[in-house]
Design a protein around this motif. Structure first.
Motif, mmCIF file in Angstrom:
data_model
loop_
_atom_site.group_PDB
_atom_site.id
_atom_site.type_symbol
_atom_site.label_atom_id
_atom_site.label_comp_id
_atom_site.label_asym_id
_atom_site.label_seq_id
_atom_site.Cartn_x
_atom_site.Cartn_y
_atom_site.Cartn_z
ATOM 1 N N PHE A 7 0.888 -1.176 0.000
ATOM 2 C CA PHE A 7 0.000 0.000 0.000
ATOM 3 C C PHE A 7 0.922 1.221 0.000
ATOM 4 O O PHE A 7 1.443 1.612 1.044
ATOM 5 N N GLY A 9 2.153 5.205 -0.532
ATOM 6 C CA GLY A 9 1.590 6.546 -0.393
ATOM 7 C C GLY A 9 2.581 7.451 0.294
ATOM 8 O O GLY A 9 3.666 7.024 0.702
ATOM 9 N N SER A 10 2.172 8.715 0.414
ATOM 10 C CA SER A 10 3.008 9.667 1.141
ATOM 11 C C SER A 10 2.653 9.609 2.631
ATOM 12 O O SER A 10 3.496 9.831 3.493
ATOM 13 N N PHE A 11 1.380 9.368 2.912
ATOM 14 C CA PHE A 11 0.891 9.251 4.284
ATOM 15 C C PHE A 11 1.419 10.401 5.156
ATOM 16 O O PHE A 11 1.969 10.189 6.223
ATOM 17 N N GLY A 17 -8.934 7.423 6.735
ATOM 18 C CA GLY A 17 -9.246 6.904 5.392
ATOM 19 C C GLY A 17 -8.240 5.840 4.989
ATOM 20 O O GLY A 17 -8.596 4.759 4.506
ATOM 21 N N HIS A 18 -6.955 6.127 5.217
ATOM 22 C CA HIS A 18 -5.894 5.145 4.923
ATOM 23 C C HIS A 18 -6.057 3.897 5.799
ATOM 24 O O HIS A 18 -5.937 2.768 5.331
ATOM 25 N N ARG A 88 -4.606 0.430 -3.604
ATOM 26 C CA ARG A 88 -4.870 1.866 -3.633
ATOM 27 C C ARG A 88 -6.322 2.118 -3.232
ATOM 28 O O ARG A 88 -7.192 1.266 -3.456
ATOM 29 N N GLY A 89 -6.574 3.281 -2.643
ATOM 30 C CA GLY A 89 -7.933 3.649 -2.256
ATOM 31 C C GLY A 89 -8.522 4.587 -3.294
ATOM 32 O O GLY A 89 -7.797 5.381 -3.898
ATOM 33 N N ARG A 91 -11.457 7.507 -3.839
ATOM 34 C CA ARG A 91 -12.470 8.380 -3.236
ATOM 35 C C ARG A 91 -13.412 8.964 -4.274
ATOM 36 O O ARG A 91 -14.604 9.023 -4.089
ATOM 37 N N THR A 120 -13.413 3.930 -0.931
ATOM 38 C CA THR A 120 -13.479 4.574 0.374
ATOM 39 C C THR A 120 -14.868 4.380 0.984
ATOM 40 O O THR A 120 -15.857 4.198 0.269
ATOM 41 N N HIS A 124 -15.550 8.685 4.651
ATOM 42 C CA HIS A 124 -14.123 9.039 4.539
ATOM 43 C C HIS A 124 -13.805 9.722 3.218
ATOM 44 O O HIS A 124 -12.651 10.078 2.973
ATOM 45 N N ILE A 127 -11.909 13.015 3.218
ATOM 46 C CA ILE A 127 -10.690 13.130 4.045
ATOM 47 C C ILE A 127 -9.442 12.910 3.201
ATOM 48 O O ILE A 127 -9.333 11.926 2.473
HETATM 49 P P1 ADP Z 1 -0.240 9.600 -2.725
HETATM 50 O O1 ADP Z 1 0.727 10.722 -2.476
HETATM 51 O O2 ADP Z 1 0.375 8.409 -3.367
HETATM 52 O O3 ADP Z 1 -1.565 9.972 -3.314
HETATM 53 P P2 ADP Z 1 -1.607 9.416 -0.214
HETATM 54 O O4 ADP Z 1 -0.927 9.201 1.087
HETATM 55 O O5 ADP Z 1 -2.289 10.716 -0.410
HETATM 56 O O6 ADP Z 1 -0.500 9.098 -1.274
HETATM 57 O O7 ADP Z 1 -2.678 8.277 -0.469
HETATM 58 C C1 ADP Z 1 -2.326 6.926 -0.518
HETATM 59 C C2 ADP Z 1 -3.515 6.109 -1.006
HETATM 60 O O8 ADP Z 1 -4.593 6.226 -0.094
HETATM 61 C C3 ADP Z 1 -4.081 6.564 -2.367
HETATM 62 O O9 ADP Z 1 -4.514 5.419 -3.077
HETATM 63 C C4 ADP Z 1 -5.266 7.404 -1.990
HETATM 64 O O10 ADP Z 1 -6.249 7.414 -3.006
HETATM 65 C C5 ADP Z 1 -5.758 6.647 -0.766
HETATM 66 N N1 ADP Z 1 -6.534 7.499 0.138
HETATM 67 C C6 ADP Z 1 -6.186 8.699 0.628
HETATM 68 N N2 ADP Z 1 -7.170 9.185 1.432
HETATM 69 C C7 ADP Z 1 -8.162 8.257 1.426
HETATM 70 C C8 ADP Z 1 -9.463 8.173 2.019
HETATM 71 N N3 ADP Z 1 -9.947 9.156 2.780
HETATM 72 N N4 ADP Z 1 -10.220 7.074 1.778
HETATM 73 C C9 ADP Z 1 -9.717 6.087 0.980
HETATM 74 N N5 ADP Z 1 -8.525 6.103 0.367
HETATM 75 C C10 ADP Z 1 -7.750 7.171 0.588
#
Ligand code: ADP
Length: 160
Positions: A7, A9-11, A17-18, A88-89, A91, A120, A124, A127
């Motif tokens: 999974f 992401g930048s987190f 949500g994550h 990946r999530g 939204r 999502t 969420h 978010i």
């Molecule tokens: P990136 O910089 O790769 O977009 P993020 O940390 O913003 O990294 O997001 C990582 C993953 O989590 C992405 O697939 C994003 O769509 C998903 N994501 C972010 N926020 C939510 C949320 N509220 N609900 C579901 N998925 C989410």
């Protein structure tokens, strides 16, 4: 063969949500690696060390979730870890368009790595880490958007 998902992401920071995406995906995989992608040329809001510590705390009781950092291509990291899935999530339709392109290019590079999308929860869908960072900048209360555990780690000293 173990079903391992990355999974990525930048987190910055990791939100509910994550967290929901990870918890709801756990029944599908043997192991999930939450992989913090970092680019030394890009300034983050929370340091990499804080984000790792925060995530380790959140998942301290879940032995099937591992926290790692990586730089470079996500698919290359997947191959190194024997992971056949990228998680990946989704939204919004904007997320879908963005993810579709990345997913298709990743597949063109390494067809053995499949991207899995989890929708999502409706509550969420608004978010994002970006919104959470804005609230923090203006001293608002972000606790409703953050996992219950580990919150103090992000704010335990003046250093972000
Ligand atoms: P990136 O910089 O790769 O977009 P993020 O940390 O913003 O990294 O997001 C990582 C993953 O989590 C992405 O697939 C994003 O769509 C998903 N994501 C972010 N926020 C939510 C949320 N509220 N609900 C579901 N998925 C989410």
């Amino acid at each position: 063969m173990k079903r391992i998902a990355v999974f990525p992401g930048s987190f910055d920071p990791f939100t509910i949500g994550h967290e929901s995406i990870v918890l709801r995906s756990l029944p599908l995989f043997d192991e999930i690696i939450v992989a913090i992608g970092h680019n030394s040329a890009k300034q983050s809001f929370f340091s990499l060390e804080k984000r790792i510590e925060h995530l380790n705390k959140i998942f301290e009781n879940e032995p099937r979730v591992h926290i790692e950092e990586y730089s470079g291509l996500t698919v290359d990291f997947c191959l190194k870890r024997n992971a056949n899935y990228i998680l990946r999530g989704l939204r919004t339709s904007a997320d879908f368009e963005f993810e579709r392109a990345i997913g298709q290019v990743n597949r063109a590079m390494h067809s053995e790595v499949e991207t899995i999308f989890i929708l999502t929860l409706p509550e969420h869908s608004a978010i994002s880490s970006t919104i959470v960072r804005e609230i923090i900048r203006y001293n608002g209360n972000v606790t409703p958007f953050m996992p219950q555990k580990g919150f103090e780690i992000l704010f335990n000293d003046s250093k972000k």
